[in-house]
Design an enzyme around this catalytic site. Structure first.
Site, short mmCIF file in Angstrom:
data_model
loop_
_atom_site.label_atom_id
_atom_site.label_comp_id
_atom_site.label_asym_id
_atom_site.label_seq_id
_atom_site.Cartn_x
_atom_site.Cartn_y
_atom_site.Cartn_z
CB CYS A 63 -0.91 -0.01 1.23
SG CYS A 63 -2.03 1.41 1.27
CB CYS A 67 -1.70 3.93 8.21
SG CYS A 67 -2.66 4.60 6.83
CB CYS A 70 -0.94 -0.18 8.30
SG CYS A 70 -1.74 -1.38 7.21
CB CYS A 107 -15.68 -7.32 6.76
SG CYS A 107 -17.10 -7.19 7.85
CB CYS A 138 -18.64 -4.99 5.30
SG CYS A 138 -17.70 -3.56 5.89
CB CYS A 198 -18.33 -0.12 9.19
SG CYS A 198 -17.29 -0.96 10.41
NE ARG A 270 -17.72 -5.69 13.72
CZ ARG A 270 -17.91 -5.30 12.46
NH1 ARG A 270 -16.90 -4.87 11.75
NH2 ARG A 270 -19.11 -5.35 11.92
N1 SAM Z 1 -6.78 0.60 3.20
C1 SAM Z 1 -8.04 0.75 3.77
C2 SAM Z 1 -8.10 1.87 4.77
O1 SAM Z 1 -7.09 2.36 5.19
O2 SAM Z 1 -9.22 2.25 5.14
C3 SAM Z 1 -8.61 -0.51 4.37
C4 SAM Z 1 -7.78 -1.41 5.23
S1 SAM Z 1 -7.18 -0.74 6.76
C5 SAM Z 1 -6.07 -2.03 7.17
C6 SAM Z 1 -8.57 -0.84 7.86
C7 SAM Z 1 -8.40 -0.48 9.31
O3 SAM Z 1 -7.80 -1.55 10.01
C8 SAM Z 1 -7.57 0.71 9.69
O4 SAM Z 1 -8.23 1.93 9.51
C9 SAM Z 1 -7.30 0.45 11.16
O5 SAM Z 1 -8.36 0.98 11.96
C10 SAM Z 1 -7.33 -1.07 11.26
N2 SAM Z 1 -5.98 -1.60 11.51
C11 SAM Z 1 -5.02 -1.80 10.60
N3 SAM Z 1 -3.89 -2.28 11.17
C12 SAM Z 1 -4.14 -2.37 12.50
C13 SAM Z 1 -3.37 -2.78 13.62
N4 SAM Z 1 -2.11 -3.16 13.49
N5 SAM Z 1 -3.95 -2.76 14.83
C14 SAM Z 1 -5.23 -2.36 14.97
N6 SAM Z 1 -6.00 -1.95 13.95
C15 SAM Z 1 -5.48 -1.95 12.72
FE1 SF4 Z 2 -2.84 1.29 3.39
FE2 SF4 Z 2 -2.80 0.15 5.78
FE3 SF4 Z 2 -3.16 2.77 5.59
FE4 SF4 Z 2 -5.14 1.11 4.77
S1 SF4 Z 2 -4.38 1.34 6.86
S2 SF4 Z 2 -4.36 2.93 3.70
S3 SF4 Z 2 -3.89 -0.60 3.99
S4 SF4 Z 2 -1.30 1.63 4.99
#
Ligand code: SAM
Ligand code: SF4
Ligand code: DTB
Length: 323
Positions: A63, A67, A70, A107, A138, A198, A270
């Site tokens: 990606c 973030c 992530c 989802c 979802c 959500c 949730r």
């Molecule tokens: N890329 C898309 C986005 O950013 O919306 C969808 C996938 S993203 C992984 C979805 C959500 O997963 C994030 O907004 C975050 O809230 C949660 N998430 C991701 N990694 C996480 C982690 N290591 N611990 C807890 N929540 C996490």
């Molecule tokens: Fe990409 Fe992870 Fe950020 Fe979603 S949360 S935009 S998958 S880096």
């Protein structure tokens, strides 16, 4: 919605919460807060029922975004192996298995900043096929414009997940490649397309109590409350900037769920990521505080989740039923 105990009056659904009011909730004693949340919960929901959603990562890693929590960002050196968008048949077979296992919502997540036009037709076909199984659908695909949101709705999508993750101010410490306003714009596009929203956040990223209150204030003051509010506990991932952040107090999860329940009384709250690291007793407290939905299945997106038979056993021990 079931009103189990007619003695408890339904608190009105408000959209004008002040930050000070929310901070005062966080400052209540644990017992006062959980009692208040449980009363609110009972006014809107059967306190023994829990909704089950199963997650599938349909496109993994690589990606463009940064973030800090992530595992799927291309910018961090994590153990996650990238995978292209899955084929429709493989997604449908995972959805069928989730349905047979008792989930009512499927989802699907993709590690994208936003969906590209050449993948979009396939996404629409996936929604139609999963919906045809009789599951709620979802998706979480990153940022959407208004037209994309409408197309997803027309294909039969029920919910779109797009988290705000933390307060507007702390967000700048977590992500630099998109803004809080980008997230809010996508949520507005999703709502305008009549998709259920959500939207929730993560605790344990080093944020202050004020940041948690501000996140919940933003969610609760949206013109329509998100139908589903995921509260995630950070799953620390080696190689990400948040790998070694100090763990939050486990009771903080309970408090956040309780405050979310009080602010958004008619929404599903949730208990999301982080359950694999939680004791049965902590999860029971989260249900007592008003959580009524979980991610059910051995895996989240890249991280492990609580085992399904462990969940079923816990529901039995607590006299709870899956819906
Ligand atoms: N890329 C898309 C986005 O950013 O919306 C969808 C996938 S993203 C992984 C979805 C959500 O997963 C994030 O907004 C975050 O809230 C949660 N998430 C991701 N990694 C996480 C982690 N290591 N611990 C807890 N929540 C996490
Ligand atoms: Fe990409 Fe992870 Fe950020 Fe979603 S949360 S935009 S998958 S880096
Ligand atoms: C949400 O709020 N949590 C889910 C889902 N929405 C997409 C994701 C949790 C991810 C946990 C870490 C991982 O599996 O990589």
């Amino acid at each position: 919605m079931l009103k189990e105990n007619p003695i408890i009056e339904q608190p009105i659904v408000r959209h004008d919460w002040k930050l000070t009011e929310i901070s005062e909730l966080f400052e209540l004693s644990f017992n006062e807060l959980v009692f208040k949340a449980q009363c609110t919960h009972r006014a809107y929901f059967n306190p023994n029922q829990v909704q089950l959603s199963t997650l599938l990562n349909i496109k993994t890693g690589a990606c463009s975004e940064d973030c800090a929590y992530c595992s799927q960002s291309a910018r961090f050196n994590t153990q996650v192996e990238s995978q292209p968008l899955m084929e429709l048949e493989a997604v449908v077979s995972a959805a069928s298995a989730a349905q047979a296992n008792g989930a009512t919502r499927f989802c699907m997540g993709a590690a994208w900043r936003s969906p590209k036009s050449n993948d979009f037709e396939k996404i629409l076909d996936i929604i139609k096929a999963v919906k045809a199984l009789g599951l709620e659908t979802c998706m979480t695909l990153g940022m959407l414009d208004a037209a994309q949101a409408h197309q997803l709705k027309e294909a039969g999508l029920d919910y779109y997940n797009h988290n705000l993750d933390t307060s507007a101010t702390y967000y700048n410490n977590i992500v630099s490649t998109h803004t809080y306003q980008d997230r809010l714009d996508t949520l507005a596009n999703v709502s305008a397309a009549n998709l259920n929203v959500c939207c929730g956040g993560i605790i344990g990223m080093g944020e202050s109590l004020n940041d948690r209150a501000a996140l919940l204030q933003t969610l609760a003051n949206l013109s329509v409350h998100p139908e589903s509010v995921p509260i995630n506990q950070l799953v620390p991932v080696a190689g990400t900037p948040l790998a070694d952040v100090d763990k939050s107090d486990p009771f903080d999860m309970v408090r956040c769920i309780a405050v979310a329940r009080i602010l958004m009384p008619a929404s599903y709250v949730r208990l999301s990521a982080g359950r694999a690291e939680m004791s049965d007793e902590l999860q029971a407290l989260c249900f007592l505080a008003g959580a009524n939905s979980i991610f059910y299945g051995e895996k989240l997106l890249t991280a492990g989740n609580q085992a399904c038979d462990q969940d079923r056993l816990l529901f039995n021990r607590l006299g709870m039923q899956a819906i």
